[in-house]
Motif scaffolding. Structure first.
Motif, mmCIF file in Angstrom:
data_model
loop_
_atom_site.group_PDB
_atom_site.id
_atom_site.type_symbol
_atom_site.label_atom_id
_atom_site.label_comp_id
_atom_site.label_asym_id
_atom_site.label_seq_id
_atom_site.Cartn_x
_atom_site.Cartn_y
_atom_site.Cartn_z
ATOM 1 N N THR A 93 8.821 -20.078 6.848
ATOM 2 C CA THR A 93 7.672 -19.622 7.625
ATOM 3 C C THR A 93 7.981 -19.612 9.112
ATOM 4 O O THR A 93 7.647 -18.670 9.830
ATOM 5 C CB THR A 93 6.449 -20.526 7.353
ATOM 6 O OG1 THR A 93 6.202 -20.578 5.937
ATOM 7 C CG2 THR A 93 5.208 -20.003 8.053
ATOM 8 N N LEU A 124 2.533 -13.799 6.544
ATOM 9 C CA LEU A 124 1.346 -14.200 5.792
ATOM 10 C C LEU A 124 1.732 -14.653 4.388
ATOM 11 O O LEU A 124 1.217 -15.656 3.886
ATOM 12 C CB LEU A 124 0.360 -13.036 5.707
ATOM 13 C CG LEU A 124 -0.876 -13.272 4.831
ATOM 14 C CD1 LEU A 124 -1.706 -14.428 5.372
ATOM 15 C CD2 LEU A 124 -1.722 -12.003 4.750
ATOM 16 N N ALA A 128 1.110 -18.312 2.905
ATOM 17 C CA ALA A 128 0.349 -18.468 1.665
ATOM 18 C C ALA A 128 1.183 -19.188 0.610
ATOM 19 O O ALA A 128 0.672 -20.016 -0.152
ATOM 20 C CB ALA A 128 -0.096 -17.101 1.153
ATOM 21 N N SER A 129 2.471 -18.862 0.554
ATOM 22 C CA SER A 129 3.375 -19.502 -0.400
ATOM 23 C C SER A 129 3.487 -20.994 -0.112
ATOM 24 O O SER A 129 3.490 -21.822 -1.032
ATOM 25 C CB SER A 129 4.751 -18.836 -0.325
ATOM 26 O OG SER A 129 5.654 -19.452 -1.212
ATOM 27 N N ALA A 132 0.163 -22.669 -1.187
ATOM 28 C CA ALA A 132 0.018 -22.675 -2.638
ATOM 29 C C ALA A 132 0.965 -23.687 -3.275
ATOM 30 O O ALA A 132 0.576 -24.427 -4.190
ATOM 31 C CB ALA A 132 0.274 -21.278 -3.199
ATOM 32 N N PHE A 175 -4.942 -19.775 -4.917
ATOM 33 C CA PHE A 175 -4.743 -19.977 -3.473
ATOM 34 C C PHE A 175 -3.921 -18.842 -2.876
ATOM 35 O O PHE A 175 -4.303 -18.241 -1.866
ATOM 36 C CB PHE A 175 -4.036 -21.313 -3.219
ATOM 37 C CG PHE A 175 -3.913 -21.658 -1.758
ATOM 38 C CD1 PHE A 175 -4.838 -22.484 -1.149
ATOM 39 C CD2 PHE A 175 -2.878 -21.151 -0.972
ATOM 40 C CE1 PHE A 175 -4.742 -22.802 0.200
ATOM 41 C CE2 PHE A 175 -2.770 -21.454 0.365
ATOM 42 C CZ PHE A 175 -3.702 -22.289 0.956
ATOM 43 N N PHE A 176 -2.792 -18.532 -3.508
ATOM 44 C CA PHE A 176 -1.869 -17.539 -2.949
ATOM 45 C C PHE A 176 -2.476 -16.136 -2.928
ATOM 46 O O PHE A 176 -2.512 -15.482 -1.877
ATOM 47 C CB PHE A 176 -0.565 -17.532 -3.752
ATOM 48 C CG PHE A 176 0.431 -16.503 -3.270
ATOM 49 C CD1 PHE A 176 1.255 -16.777 -2.197
ATOM 50 C CD2 PHE A 176 0.529 -15.265 -3.885
ATOM 51 C CE1 PHE A 176 2.171 -15.837 -1.737
ATOM 52 C CE2 PHE A 176 1.440 -14.315 -3.440
ATOM 53 C CZ PHE A 176 2.264 -14.603 -2.363
ATOM 54 N N THR A 178 -5.621 -15.007 -3.347
ATOM 55 C CA THR A 178 -6.850 -14.797 -2.589
ATOM 56 C C THR A 178 -6.564 -14.725 -1.097
ATOM 57 O O THR A 178 -7.261 -14.010 -0.360
ATOM 58 C CB THR A 178 -7.869 -15.919 -2.843
ATOM 59 O OG1 THR A 178 -7.248 -17.203 -2.656
ATOM 60 C CG2 THR A 178 -8.435 -15.830 -4.241
ATOM 61 N N LEU A 179 -5.540 -15.455 -0.636
ATOM 62 C CA LEU A 179 -5.189 -15.412 0.787
ATOM 63 C C LEU A 179 -4.449 -14.123 1.132
ATOM 64 O O LEU A 179 -4.772 -13.450 2.115
ATOM 65 C CB LEU A 179 -4.324 -16.620 1.157
ATOM 66 C CG LEU A 179 -3.968 -16.774 2.646
ATOM 67 C CD1 LEU A 179 -5.256 -16.864 3.480
ATOM 68 C CD2 LEU A 179 -3.120 -18.011 2.873
ATOM 69 N N VAL A 180 -3.469 -13.744 0.325
ATOM 70 C CA VAL A 180 -2.659 -12.566 0.618
ATOM 71 C C VAL A 180 -3.460 -11.275 0.430
ATOM 72 O O VAL A 180 -3.335 -10.335 1.217
ATOM 73 C CB VAL A 180 -1.398 -12.544 -0.268
ATOM 74 C CG1 VAL A 180 -0.641 -11.231 -0.104
ATOM 75 C CG2 VAL A 180 -0.489 -13.716 0.100
ATOM 76 N N ARG A 182 -6.824 -10.952 0.464
ATOM 77 C CA ARG A 182 -8.204 -11.254 0.822
ATOM 78 C C ARG A 182 -8.994 -10.007 1.225
ATOM 79 O O ARG A 182 -10.225 -9.990 1.144
ATOM 80 C CB ARG A 182 -8.244 -12.274 1.958
ATOM 81 C CG ARG A 182 -7.672 -11.760 3.273
ATOM 82 C CD ARG A 182 -7.446 -12.897 4.252
ATOM 83 N NE ARG A 182 -7.052 -12.413 5.560
ATOM 84 C CZ ARG A 182 -5.838 -11.940 5.848
ATOM 85 N NH1 ARG A 182 -4.921 -11.894 4.883
ATOM 86 N NH2 ARG A 182 -5.555 -11.518 7.064
#
Length: 216
Positions: A93, A124, A128-129, A132, A175-176, A178-180, A182
């Motif tokens: 990241t 992103l 997200a990774s 998650a 988690f992953f 829904t964030l990526v 969204r």
């Protein structure tokens, strides 16, 4: 489909070749799997139930590797491995962040904009990774602490571990994705479901290797 089968066979062979003192090898295998997840995240594959990316095949092996580490090396080994995975995620990241925000050479605005366009979504994805993996791994650690050694090699143990895999992948996928995704509310639930199912199936296929290696 042949590519998916080959990937599963290669991961299975790597797990099978692990010796009793193979903590470092399993940790290396985990990081390698995480690297392949990033590298194949944009490669789409038709899983018959829907289209998702090839990364799901690799990520399906993550809870299997973590579970084998716990059963062989205990809580300390798994805790250490999770932190190793987090270090990798943080470095990835941070590297992407630097690649996006480091000032570019003057006179190359067009090239700089092209790189920004390519790497901004990747940042992103990396973030997200990281989130998650962190959440699902520590949930998995809490679950594995409830796993009893006498369940190894039993039908009950198989179903309990399969349940742990499903919970790990459910937390990770929710988690992953829904964030990526969204901004794509309409299709996000289908994406989550396909990702969850494909990763879970791979994990359950590899699950017998966990108990085979623990018993040897």
């Amino acid at each position: 489909m042949i590519n998916v089968v080959l990937i599963i066979l290669i991961i299975a062979l790597a797990i099978f070749l692990t010796n009793r003192r193979g903590l470092c090898f399993l940790q290396f295998l985990l990081v390698l799997v995480l690297v392949m997840v990033i590298m194949t995240a944009q490669k789409l594959f038709d899983y018959q139930i829907g289209i998702s990316n090839n990364a799901n095949v690799f990520y399906g092996a993550v809870p299997v590797i973590l579970g084998l580490i716990y059963l062989r090396f205990g809580r300390k080994g798994l805790f250490e491995t999770i932190w190793l995975g987090l270090v990798y995620e943080i470095l990835w990241t941070f590297a992407l962040y630097l690649s996006i925000h480091t000032p570019s050479v003057a006179g190359n605005e067009t090239v700089s904009q092209a790189y920004l366009t390519v790497f901004s979504p990747s940042f992103l994805v990396a973030f997200a990774s990281f989130g998650a993996f962190t959440l699902s791994s520590f949930v998995f650690l809490a679950l594995m602490e409830q796993f009893k050694k006498e369940w190894i090699g039993t039908l009950q143990g198989f179903f309990v571990f399969a349940l742990f895999i499903l919970i790990f992948q459910a937390v990770d996928s929710f988690f992953f994705f829904t964030l990526v995704f969204r901004q794509n509310v309409i299709g996000v639930w289908q994406i989550i479901l396909i990702g969850f199912l494909s990763k879970s199936v791979v994990g359950i296929i590899l699950e017998p290797l966990v108990f085979a290696k623990v018993k040897t």
